[in-house]
Motif scaffolding. Structure first.
Motif, PDB file in Angstrom:
ATOM      1  N   ALA A  93       0.861  -1.174   0.000  1.00  0.00           N
ATOM      2  CA  ALA A  93       0.000   0.000   0.000  1.00  0.00           C
ATOM      3  C   ALA A  93       0.900   1.227   0.000  1.00  0.00           C
ATOM      4  CB  ALA A  93      -0.911  -0.003   1.218  1.00  0.00           C
ATOM      5  N   GLN A  94       0.743   2.079  -1.006  1.00  0.00           N
ATOM      6  CA  GLN A  94       1.627   3.219  -1.174  1.00  0.00           C
ATOM      7  C   GLN A  94       0.815   4.507  -1.225  1.00  0.00           C
ATOM      8  OE1 GLN A  94       5.053   2.493  -3.814  1.00  0.00           O
ATOM      9  NE2 GLN A  94       3.994   0.652  -4.494  1.00  0.00           N
ATOM     10  N   PHE A  95       1.401   5.567  -0.651  1.00  0.00           N
ATOM     11  CA  PHE A  95       0.721   6.850  -0.542  1.00  0.00           C
ATOM     12  C   PHE A  95       1.580   7.927  -1.180  1.00  0.00           C
ATOM     13  CE2 PHE A  95      -0.403  10.742   1.930  1.00  0.00           C
ATOM     14  CZ  PHE A  95      -1.741  10.814   1.561  1.00  0.00           C
ATOM     15  N   ARG A  96       0.934   8.787  -1.962  1.00  0.00           N
ATOM     16  CA  ARG A  96       1.645   9.873  -2.635  1.00  0.00           C
ATOM     17  C   ARG A  96       0.945  11.189  -2.346  1.00  0.00           C
ATOM     18  NH1 ARG A  96       0.982  11.801  -8.581  1.00  0.00           N
ATOM     19  NH2 ARG A  96       2.789  13.146  -8.891  1.00  0.00           N
ATOM     20  N   THR A  97       1.723  12.165  -1.885  1.00  0.00           N
ATOM     21  CA  THR A  97       1.190  13.494  -1.611  1.00  0.00           C
ATOM     22  C   THR A  97       1.301  14.355  -2.853  1.00  0.00           C
ATOM     23  OG1 THR A  97       3.365  14.151  -0.779  1.00  0.00           O
ATOM     24  CG2 THR A  97       1.744  13.389   0.840  1.00  0.00           C
ATOM     25  N   PRO A  98       0.500  15.413  -2.968  1.00  0.00           N
ATOM     26  CA  PRO A  98       0.547  16.269  -4.166  1.00  0.00           C
ATOM     27  C   PRO A  98       1.934  16.869  -4.363  1.00  0.00           C
ATOM     28  CG  PRO A  98      -1.375  16.776  -2.822  1.00  0.00           C
ATOM     29  CD  PRO A  98      -0.533  15.841  -2.014  1.00  0.00           C
ATOM     30  N   GLY A  99       2.387  16.865  -5.605  1.00  0.00           N
ATOM     31  CA  GLY A  99       3.691  17.424  -5.939  1.00  0.00           C
ATOM     32  C   GLY A  99       4.846  16.471  -5.785  1.00  0.00           C
ATOM     33  N   SER A 100       4.648  15.320  -5.121  1.00  0.00           N
ATOM     34  CA  SER A 100       5.728  14.347  -4.955  1.00  0.00           C
ATOM     35  C   SER A 100       5.888  13.534  -6.228  1.00  0.00           C
ATOM     36  CB  SER A 100       5.438  13.408  -3.779  1.00  0.00           C
ATOM     37  OG  SER A 100       5.322  14.132  -2.580  1.00  0.00           O
ATOM     38  N   ARG A 101       7.138  13.304  -6.616  1.00  0.00           N
ATOM     39  CA  ARG A 101       7.376  12.514  -7.825  1.00  0.00           C
ATOM     40  C   ARG A 101       7.160  11.033  -7.569  1.00  0.00           C
ATOM     41  NH1 ARG A 101      12.897  12.236 -11.582  1.00  0.00           N
ATOM     42  NH2 ARG A 101      11.960  10.997 -13.261  1.00  0.00           N
ATOM     43  N   TYR A 102       7.505  10.580  -6.365  1.00  0.00           N
ATOM     44  CA  TYR A 102       7.402   9.164  -6.056  1.00  0.00           C
ATOM     45  C   TYR A 102       6.411   8.950  -4.914  1.00  0.00           C
ATOM     46  CZ  TYR A 102      11.902   9.237  -8.495  1.00  0.00           C
ATOM     47  OH  TYR A 102      12.897   9.447  -9.410  1.00  0.00           O
ATOM     48  N   GLY A 103       5.833   7.760  -4.884  1.00  0.00           N
ATOM     49  CA  GLY A 103       5.013   7.355  -3.764  1.00  0.00           C
ATOM     50  C   GLY A 103       5.869   6.720  -2.683  1.00  0.00           C
ATOM     51  N   ALA A 104       5.315   6.622  -1.479  1.00  0.00           N
ATOM     52  CA  ALA A 104       6.017   6.027  -0.339  1.00  0.00           C
ATOM     53  C   ALA A 104       5.241   4.813   0.136  1.00  0.00           C
ATOM     54  CB  ALA A 104       6.165   7.036   0.790  1.00  0.00           C
ATOM     55  N   VAL A 105       5.961   3.743   0.481  1.00  0.00           N
ATOM     56  CA  VAL A 105       5.330   2.519   0.965  1.00  0.00           C
ATOM     57  C   VAL A 105       4.808   2.762   2.374  1.00  0.00           C
ATOM     58  CG1 VAL A 105       5.669   0.096   1.543  1.00  0.00           C
ATOM     59  CG2 VAL A 105       6.765   1.049  -0.489  1.00  0.00           C
ATOM     60  N   ALA A 106       3.500   2.613   2.564  1.00  0.00           N
ATOM     61  CA  ALA A 106       2.888   2.797   3.877  1.00  0.00           C
ATOM     62  C   ALA A 106       2.690   1.477   4.605  1.00  0.00           C
ATOM     63  CB  ALA A 106       1.541   3.503   3.732  1.00  0.00           C
ATOM     64  N   ALA A 107       2.467   0.394   3.878  1.00  0.00           N
ATOM     65  CA  ALA A 107       2.243  -0.902   4.511  1.00  0.00           C
ATOM     66  C   ALA A 107       2.585  -1.998   3.513  1.00  0.00           C
ATOM     67  CB  ALA A 107       0.795  -1.039   4.979  1.00  0.00           C
ATOM     68  N   LYS A 108       2.946  -3.163   4.049  1.00  0.00           N
ATOM     69  CA  LYS A 108       3.348  -4.287   3.206  1.00  0.00           C
ATOM     70  C   LYS A 108       2.755  -5.563   3.758  1.00  0.00           C
ATOM     71  CE  LYS A 108       7.472  -6.812   1.624  1.00  0.00           C
ATOM     72  NZ  LYS A 108       8.953  -6.839   1.638  1.00  0.00           N
ATOM     73  N   GLY A 109       2.234  -6.394   2.866  1.00  0.00           N
ATOM     74  CA  GLY A 109       1.720  -7.695   3.265  1.00  0.00           C
ATOM     75  C   GLY A 109       2.279  -8.786   2.377  1.00  0.00           C
ATOM     76  N   SER A 110       2.741  -9.878   2.983  1.00  0.00           N
ATOM     77  CA  SER A 110       3.314 -10.995   2.227  1.00  0.00           C
ATOM     78  C   SER A 110       2.489 -12.251   2.474  1.00  0.00           C
ATOM     79  CB  SER A 110       4.774 -11.235   2.648  1.00  0.00           C
ATOM     80  OG  SER A 110       5.559 -10.094   2.417  1.00  0.00           O
ATOM     81  N   ASP A 111       2.371 -13.070   1.442  1.00  0.00           N
ATOM     82  CA  ASP A 111       1.645 -14.339   1.532  1.00  0.00           C
ATOM     83  C   ASP A 111       0.213 -14.129   2.017  1.00  0.00           C
ATOM     84  OD1 ASP A 111       3.603 -16.159   0.613  1.00  0.00           O
ATOM     85  OD2 ASP A 111       4.652 -15.994   2.516  1.00  0.00           O
ATOM     86  N   GLY A 112      -0.412 -13.052   1.580  1.00  0.00           N
ATOM     87  CA  GLY A 112      -1.804 -12.787   1.920  1.00  0.00           C
ATOM     88  C   GLY A 112      -2.633 -12.649   0.656  1.00  0.00           C
ATOM     89  N   THR A 113      -3.919 -12.387   0.852  1.00  0.00           N
ATOM     90  CA  THR A 113      -4.818 -12.266  -0.296  1.00  0.00           C
ATOM     91  C   THR A 113      -5.267 -10.834  -0.545  1.00  0.00           C
ATOM     92  OG1 THR A 113      -6.697 -12.769   1.149  1.00  0.00           O
ATOM     93  CG2 THR A 113      -5.663 -14.619  -0.011  1.00  0.00           C
ATOM     94  N   ALA A 114      -4.884  -9.895   0.329  1.00  0.00           N
ATOM     95  CA  ALA A 114      -5.311  -8.509   0.173  1.00  0.00           C
ATOM     96  C   ALA A 114      -4.844  -7.951  -1.163  1.00  0.00           C
ATOM     97  CB  ALA A 114      -4.769  -7.654   1.315  1.00  0.00           C
ATOM     98  N   CYS A 115      -5.678  -7.127  -1.770  1.00  0.00           N
ATOM     99  CA  CYS A 115      -5.384  -6.481  -3.061  1.00  0.00           C
ATOM    100  C   CYS A 115      -5.374  -7.472  -4.213  1.00  0.00           C
ATOM    101  CB  CYS A 115      -4.061  -5.708  -3.038  1.00  0.00           C
ATOM    102  SG  CYS A 115      -4.054  -4.304  -1.932  1.00  0.00           S
ATOM    103  N   GLY A 116      -5.824  -8.703  -3.988  1.00  0.00           N
ATOM    104  CA  GLY A 116      -5.825  -9.704  -5.046  1.00  0.00           C
ATOM    105  C   GLY A 116      -7.225 -10.086  -5.457  1.00  0.00           C
ATOM    106  N   PRO A 117      -7.361 -10.908  -6.491  1.00  0.00           N
ATOM    107  CA  PRO A 117      -8.691 -11.291  -6.978  1.00  0.00           C
ATOM    108  C   PRO A 117      -9.507 -12.071  -5.951  1.00  0.00           C
ATOM    109  CG  PRO A 117      -6.957 -12.557  -8.076  1.00  0.00           C
ATOM    110  CD  PRO A 117      -6.281 -11.478  -7.307  1.00  0.00           C
TER     111      PRO A 117
END
Length: 642
Positions: A546-570
């Protein structure tokens, strides 16, 4: 969630406890990304009395040995420092580089075993050449002489101040953690050298931009003659030992035969290889690798094909074998399908397909020494997933072999969504070299991807250091589309550099889902939330960011990470994530967001707040830690991604 990491760093900074644990993969990613800076830091800290050539090689060796052997607690880093200093993996590797560079400057003692850093490096080695940095101007030479007069800890303090731009408190903490007893004295000694920090970025102190000169030619000639004589004697002895056997000649770098039966012999017979005719794909029932024709100028070279099959079945000790995670490296069960045999840059390359795996054999044009064998899983690949394979990489470029149904290949920079694609010439399915991103070092200023056009549309794929490029998609899980559209390119652009975290992980496809937009509480604009999910060929090991980007920022920043899970998947097209954010006025907020089917969000722990709908904004303090839970519109619960 990022707020947890921030809380850990803040608590560590206040108590002196170690930071969060760092995985080897995280440390490796930081080392690769910041390798030139770490080598420059090691070079500055190493004793100036070393010959410049040995100092260069020692600096590279120390950085390459800086990876931990397992999970390690990260050194304390500032809770909200900008840039690379927020990365605990980088902080851990930097501390190890400083520690070993200081050890290298300590004198050897007869009463104690020497440390590894005090001995000449075994690797890297360059035979026949002396390597040293380019000479700078008078200012750089004067600074080098002043640094040479300092102690190792004082040089480290000066380099951390100037090169890393760290305040004295952080420099003092790093020196003490690295074993320096008198860190205050080292800082005081460093004060005696003028603060000419911009000079540290000059070529004088860059061990990655080198000049080469020959070593002692006469001594090399004498040593070469002696080595040739020893090699000739060894060859004679080897021939006497192996007679009257058949030897290794016919099978190149393969190991000796360990079994002989009709099935095994058929799998190693070049005449039994499956070679699909050139136009068979037009009437094939499936568009996968089984419909690829055999291409390349060496498809009739029986000797090359025999060597490739023999090495696949029984690779010798000198063969470099690699495989994507979860891929078996055993020999073929029967005669495989030949996809390619030809010359690629300075090598002869053969690519096979056995229904489940792609196997690539590569050997130098002038022999079999240094042969390599690579494997990748491709079970179930069809359509766009079977559009391209990596033929080879050289000089920072990647060359692809494309499917026969691909009509156009192009190169596109994923960081520049509005720029056009540059066509790549296709010759019998072989694309012109593309500037690769899989092994790039330093800051991420571009991410070049392969754009392929076939009858089904336009697809994007990226090289993540494996044989099969990963397919890029965009959209809500279960309703994804190719990432080649204008909106998908805009969604991907700020988050393209996060693909570097998925190198060599057996990734099949990566999807970017823009799941929410959140107005910032100070009225400065709207932040965007994107969840990127990398699916693997083996099924497990999927990673969601899960990544968050503020206005004017060129890159997003990683806010949270999940491994071996089903979140964000079909299987689970939902997500909930949060981040600590600081307004321009200095006020800290907890920002949390979920997908459009999120009915409510609740924060507990260090922050107590709740909100109806898919967005939550709450005032908080720096370093606060919160646990997120939510309720979906169907009444089921959801927890924050972590």
């Amino acid at each position: 969630m990022q707020s947890q990491d921030v809380a850990q760093r803040h608590a560590a900074a206040s108590t002196g406890a170690p930071g969060p644990a760092v995985d080897v993969e995280q440390a490796e990613a930081a080392l690769v990304e910041h390798y030139p800076r770490l080598v420059r830091l090691a070079y500055l800290v190493l004793p100036p009395g070393l010959p410049r050539g040995r100092r260069v090689l020692t600096a590279h060796a120390l950085v390459q040995r800086a990876l931990p052997r397992g999970r390690r607690p990260a050194p304390v880093i500032p809770a909200q420092s900008p840039g690379r200093d927020t990365d605990p993996g980088y902080a851990l590797v930097r501390l190890e580089v400083v520690r070993t560079a200081l050890e290298a400057g300590r004198p050897l003692k007869l009463t104690a075993w020497p440390r590894r850093a005090q001995l000449p490096p075994l690797f890297p080695q360059v035979w026949g050449l002396r390597l040293f940095p380019r000479s700078g101007g008078a200012d750089e030479l004067a600074l080098d002489q002043r640094l040479a007069a300092l102690s190792g800890p004082a040089r480290a303090a000066y380099a951390l101040r100037g090169l890393e731009q760290l305040p004295d408190g952080d420099v003092r903490r790093i020196l003490r953690t690295a074993g320096v007893e008198h860190a205050d004295g080292a800082l005081a000694d460093a004060n005696g050298v003028p603060a000419e920090y911009p000079l540290l970025d000059s070529a004088e102190f860059d061990p990655c931009a080198l000049q080469a000169r020959p070593t002692d030619l006469m001594r090399r000639r004498r040593h070469t003659r002696a080595a040739l004589a020893a090699a000739a004697a060894l060859a004679v002895c080897g021939a006497l030992v192996t007679l009257p056997g058949g030897g290794w000649g016919a099978d190149g770098a393969a190991a000796p035969v360990y079994a002989q039966n009709p099935a095994a012999e058929a799998a190693l017979d070049p005449a039994q290889l499956t070679k699909v005719p050139a136009g068979a794909w037009k009437t094939a029932a499936r568009t996968d690798f089984s419909a690829w024709p055999a291409r390349g100028a060496l498809t009739a070279d029986a000797a090359l094909l025999r060597r490739a099959l023999a090495v696949w079945a029984r690779p010798g000790g000198t063969v470099r074998v690699s495989a994507t995670p979860g891929t078996q490296t055993g020999g073929p069960a029967g005669p495989p399908q030949l996809l390619y045999a030809g010359e690629v840059d300075a090598a002869r390359v053969v690519i096979f397909y056995d229904g489940l795996r792609i196997a690539r054999y590569a050997e130098p044009k002038d022999g079999t020494a240094g042969a390599a064998l690579d494997f990748a899983r491709v079970d179930g690949a069809t359509g766009a997933e079977a559009d391209a394979l990596v033929l080879g990489r050289s000089d920072g470029n990647t060359r692809y072999l494309t499917a026969p149904w691909v009509t156009r290949a192009a190169e596109r920079d994923l960081l520049k969504p509005t720029s056009g694609a540059m066509d790549l010439a296709l010759t019998d399915g072989v694309a012109a070299p593309l500037a690769g991103s899989a092994l790039q070092q330093g800051s991420c200023t571009s991410w070049n991807v392969l754009q392929l056009t076939d009858a089904q549309g336009v697809h994007l794929a990226t090289d993540l250091g494996e044989l099969v490029p990963a397919l890029l998609t965009a959209g809500r899980p279960g309703y994804t589309e190719d990432a080649s559209g204008a909106r998908a390119l805009r969604d991907w652009a700020p988050f393209a550099c996060s693909l570097s975290a998925e190198r060599s992980a057996g990734v099949r496809a990566v999807n970017a889902w823009a799941f929410a937009e959140q107005p910032l509480p100070d009225g400065s604009g709207t932040g965007s939330w994107v969840c990127t999910r990398a699916e693997t060929w083996r099924g497990d090991g999927a990673v969601s960011l899960a990544q968050f980007r503020t206005p004017g920022s060129r890159y997003g920043a990683v806010a949270a990470k999940g491994s071996d899970g089903t979140a964000c998947g079909p299987r689970d097209p939902h997500v909930l994530a949060g981040v600590l954010w600081k307004s321009g006025a200095g006020q800290w907020y907890l920002l949390a967001a979920g997908g459009r089917d999120t009915a409510s969000i609740r924060a507990t722990g260090g922050v107590t707040a709740s909100a109806r709908g898919a967005l939550l904004t709450a005032r908080t303090e720096q370093g606060a830690r919160a646990d997120l839970t939510g309720t979906l519109t169907d009444g089921s619960g959801i927890s924050g991604l972590r």
